[in-house]
Design a protein around this motif. Structure first.
Motif, PDB file in Angstrom:
ATOM      1  N   ASP A 107     -11.269  16.759   6.467  1.00 13.61           N
ATOM      2  CA  ASP A 107     -10.437  16.529   7.641  1.00 13.61           C
ATOM      3  C   ASP A 107     -10.365  15.040   7.955  1.00 13.61           C
ATOM      4  O   ASP A 107     -11.326  14.297   7.738  1.00 13.61           O
ATOM      5  CB  ASP A 107     -10.995  17.288   8.848  1.00 13.61           C
ATOM      6  N   CYS A 108      -9.230  14.614   8.459  1.00 15.22           N
ATOM      7  CA  CYS A 108      -9.053  13.207   8.818  1.00 15.22           C
ATOM      8  C   CYS A 108      -9.642  12.970  10.206  1.00 15.22           C
ATOM      9  O   CYS A 108      -9.023  13.277  11.230  1.00 15.22           O
ATOM     10  CB  CYS A 108      -7.573  12.830   8.781  1.00 15.22           C
ATOM     11  N   ASN A 138     -11.527   1.787  12.931  1.00 15.58           N
ATOM     12  CA  ASN A 138     -10.573   2.828  13.317  1.00 15.58           C
ATOM     13  C   ASN A 138      -9.389   2.153  13.990  1.00 15.58           C
ATOM     14  O   ASN A 138      -9.556   1.307  14.870  1.00 15.58           O
ATOM     15  CB  ASN A 138     -11.233   3.830  14.258  1.00 15.58           C
ATOM     16  N   LEU A 139      -8.204   2.526  13.565  1.00 19.29           N
ATOM     17  CA  LEU A 139      -6.985   1.851  13.983  1.00 19.29           C
ATOM     18  C   LEU A 139      -6.268   2.648  15.064  1.00 19.29           C
ATOM     19  O   LEU A 139      -6.033   3.848  14.919  1.00 19.29           O
ATOM     20  CB  LEU A 139      -6.067   1.671  12.765  1.00 19.29           C
ATOM     21  N   LEU A 140      -5.913   1.947  16.146  1.00 20.49           N
ATOM     22  CA  LEU A 140      -5.104   2.521  17.222  1.00 20.49           C
ATOM     23  C   LEU A 140      -3.897   1.627  17.432  1.00 20.49           C
ATOM     24  O   LEU A 140      -3.953   0.420  17.200  1.00 20.49           O
ATOM     25  CB  LEU A 140      -5.907   2.621  18.523  1.00 20.49           C
ATOM     26  N   ALA A 151      -7.081   8.245  16.191  1.00 22.30           N
ATOM     27  CA  ALA A 151      -7.518   7.083  15.424  1.00 22.30           C
ATOM     28  C   ALA A 151      -7.264   7.280  13.932  1.00 22.30           C
ATOM     29  O   ALA A 151      -7.386   8.376  13.398  1.00 22.30           O
ATOM     30  CB  ALA A 151      -9.004   6.833  15.665  1.00 22.30           C
ATOM     31  N   VAL A 152      -6.890   6.201  13.266  1.00 15.27           N
ATOM     32  CA  VAL A 152      -6.704   6.197  11.814  1.00 15.27           C
ATOM     33  C   VAL A 152      -7.888   5.440  11.197  1.00 15.27           C
ATOM     34  O   VAL A 152      -8.018   4.238  11.405  1.00 15.27           O
ATOM     35  CB  VAL A 152      -5.377   5.516  11.429  1.00 15.27           C
ATOM     36  N   PRO A 153      -8.759   6.115  10.448  1.00 14.72           N
ATOM     37  CA  PRO A 153      -9.901   5.424   9.837  1.00 14.72           C
ATOM     38  C   PRO A 153      -9.459   4.556   8.669  1.00 14.72           C
ATOM     39  O   PRO A 153      -8.592   4.943   7.886  1.00 14.72           O
ATOM     40  CB  PRO A 153     -10.795   6.580   9.375  1.00 14.72           C
ATOM     41  N   GLY A 236     -11.539   6.013 -10.895  1.00 15.61           N
ATOM     42  CA  GLY A 236     -12.292   5.235  -9.920  1.00 15.61           C
ATOM     43  C   GLY A 236     -11.703   5.291  -8.529  1.00 15.61           C
ATOM     44  O   GLY A 236     -11.607   4.268  -7.844  1.00 15.61           O
ATOM     45  N   LEU A 237     -11.311   6.480  -8.084  1.00 12.16           N
ATOM     46  CA  LEU A 237     -10.719   6.625  -6.754  1.00 12.16           C
ATOM     47  C   LEU A 237     -11.761   6.381  -5.669  1.00 12.16           C
ATOM     48  O   LEU A 237     -12.898   6.850  -5.751  1.00 12.16           O
ATOM     49  CB  LEU A 237     -10.123   8.025  -6.602  1.00 12.16           C
ATOM     50  N   ARG A 238     -11.360   5.654  -4.650  1.00 11.09           N
ATOM     51  CA  ARG A 238     -12.209   5.413  -3.484  1.00 11.09           C
ATOM     52  C   ARG A 238     -11.373   5.621  -2.223  1.00 11.09           C
ATOM     53  O   ARG A 238     -10.208   5.213  -2.161  1.00 11.09           O
ATOM     54  CB  ARG A 238     -12.789   3.996  -3.496  1.00 11.09           C
ATOM     55  N   PHE A 239     -11.979   6.218  -1.224  1.00  2.00           N
ATOM     56  CA  PHE A 239     -11.279   6.506   0.028  1.00  2.00           C
ATOM     57  C   PHE A 239     -10.944   5.213   0.754  1.00  2.00           C
ATOM     58  O   PHE A 239     -11.780   4.317   0.886  1.00  2.00           O
ATOM     59  CB  PHE A 239     -12.151   7.394   0.908  1.00  2.00           C
ATOM     60  N   VAL A 240      -9.717   5.109   1.250  1.00  3.92           N
ATOM     61  CA  VAL A 240      -9.277   3.974   2.062  1.00  3.92           C
ATOM     62  C   VAL A 240      -8.903   4.424   3.469  1.00  3.92           C
ATOM     63  O   VAL A 240      -9.361   3.852   4.461  1.00  3.92           O
ATOM     64  CB  VAL A 240      -8.083   3.246   1.411  1.00  3.92           C
ATOM     65  N   SER A 241      -8.075   5.471   3.580  1.00  2.18           N
ATOM     66  CA  SER A 241      -7.629   5.884   4.905  1.00  2.18           C
ATOM     67  C   SER A 241      -6.975   7.253   4.825  1.00  2.18           C
ATOM     68  O   SER A 241      -6.766   7.808   3.741  1.00  2.18           O
ATOM     69  CB  SER A 241      -6.640   4.864   5.481  1.00  2.18           C
ATOM     70  N   CYS A 242      -6.642   7.785   5.992  1.00  3.75           N
ATOM     71  CA  CYS A 242      -5.896   9.041   6.097  1.00  3.75           C
ATOM     72  C   CYS A 242      -5.220   9.072   7.454  1.00  3.75           C
ATOM     73  O   CYS A 242      -5.634   8.383   8.387  1.00  3.75           O
ATOM     74  CB  CYS A 242      -6.820  10.258   5.928  1.00  3.75           C
TER      75      CYS A 242
END
Length: 251
Positions: A107-108, A138-140, A151-153, A236-242
């Motif tokens: 979940d985001c 976290n982006l608002l 919020a967007v992580p 080599g996937l790495r999480f950036v945002s959702c």
């Protein structure tokens, strides 16, 4: 092998041409969640925390709320991070990547900076607040927004993302008008996955995106970085945002 894992294969990829996009009338706000000091935990230096928040351009620190914390990374991922990322970077005097890039997909939710301070002596903390805060926020869209479900992580890089239409700007809103445009800008090797009604709808291997939402449905967006691409195999996937799920409908 560690740096090339995990691997994902897609039968096809999409492309979205960049279009001129308006600038949001509200400035973006970076928020840190759940950071511990002597005010909410036995150890930690509030003055040092404020210095690090200023260096990272984070506008405010918010008390603990629900989100992904250090325990969600898991023991095996933490061990792999220290063995393959942190120690080699330390020996080479390079900046290690953020461990929260190893978060599993789910979940985001907002990202917490809840790593506990184990030792606090005068102006020295272990782990340091530079490590606790890492390269994440976290982006608002509005600084006065207190609902962290919007919020967007973001982990590991700068990111600008919002949805706009003639009716206004949207970020974290649950409903947006049909024909709205999702605009996204970041840097480096980027893979954007767009899901519609729980099915993969688009795969965009590009760091800039202008996607016109022409179909009604419930969308969610996942953003990853990758080390290497061979045809439609991303390594080599790495999480950036959702982006939290949002509904596109005629309004």
């Amino acid at each position: 092998m560690y740096h090339l894992y995990p691997v994902s294969f897609f039968s096809s990829t999409n492309y979205s041409p960049l279009r001129p996009s308006p600038i949001p009338y509200s400035r973006e706000c970076r928020v840190a969640l759940g950071v511990r000091t002597v005010y909410n935990a036995p150890l930690g230096n509030p003055h040092k925390l404020q210095q690090e928040l200023s260096l990272l351009g984070i506008h405010k620190e918010v008390p603990y709320q629900e989100g992904y914390g250090f325990e969600d990374i898991g023991v095996i991922r933490w061990f792999s991070y220290f063995l393959f990322d942190f120690i080699p970077s330390y020996l080479l005097r390079a900046e290690p990547p953020d461990p929260y890039q190893l978060l599993p997909k789910g979940d985001c939710k907002p990202i917490l900076s809840d790593i506990p301070v184990l030792i606090s002596v005068w102006n020295w903390d272990f782990p340091s607040y530079s490590f606790i805060l890492g390269k994440r926020y976290n982006l608002l869209l509005r600084c006065d927004e207190e609902d962290m479900s919007k919020a967007v992580p973001v982990v590991g890089r700068n990111l600008s993302v919002y949805i706009y239409s003639p009716k206004g700007f949207f970020l974290g809103d649950k409903e947006v008008p049909l024909q709205s445009v999702l605009t996204l800008n970041t840097e480096g090797n980027t893979l954007v996955l767009v899901w519609k009604n729980q099915e993969l709808w688009g795969v965009y291997p590009q760091s800039g995106l202008s996607l016109v939402l022409t179909e009604e449905g419930i969308y969610r967006v996942e953003i990853f970085s990758y080390k290497l691409r061979v045809w439609n195999i991303f390594m080599g996937l790495r999480f950036v945002s959702c982006l939290p799920p949002f509904k596109v409908q005629a309004m």
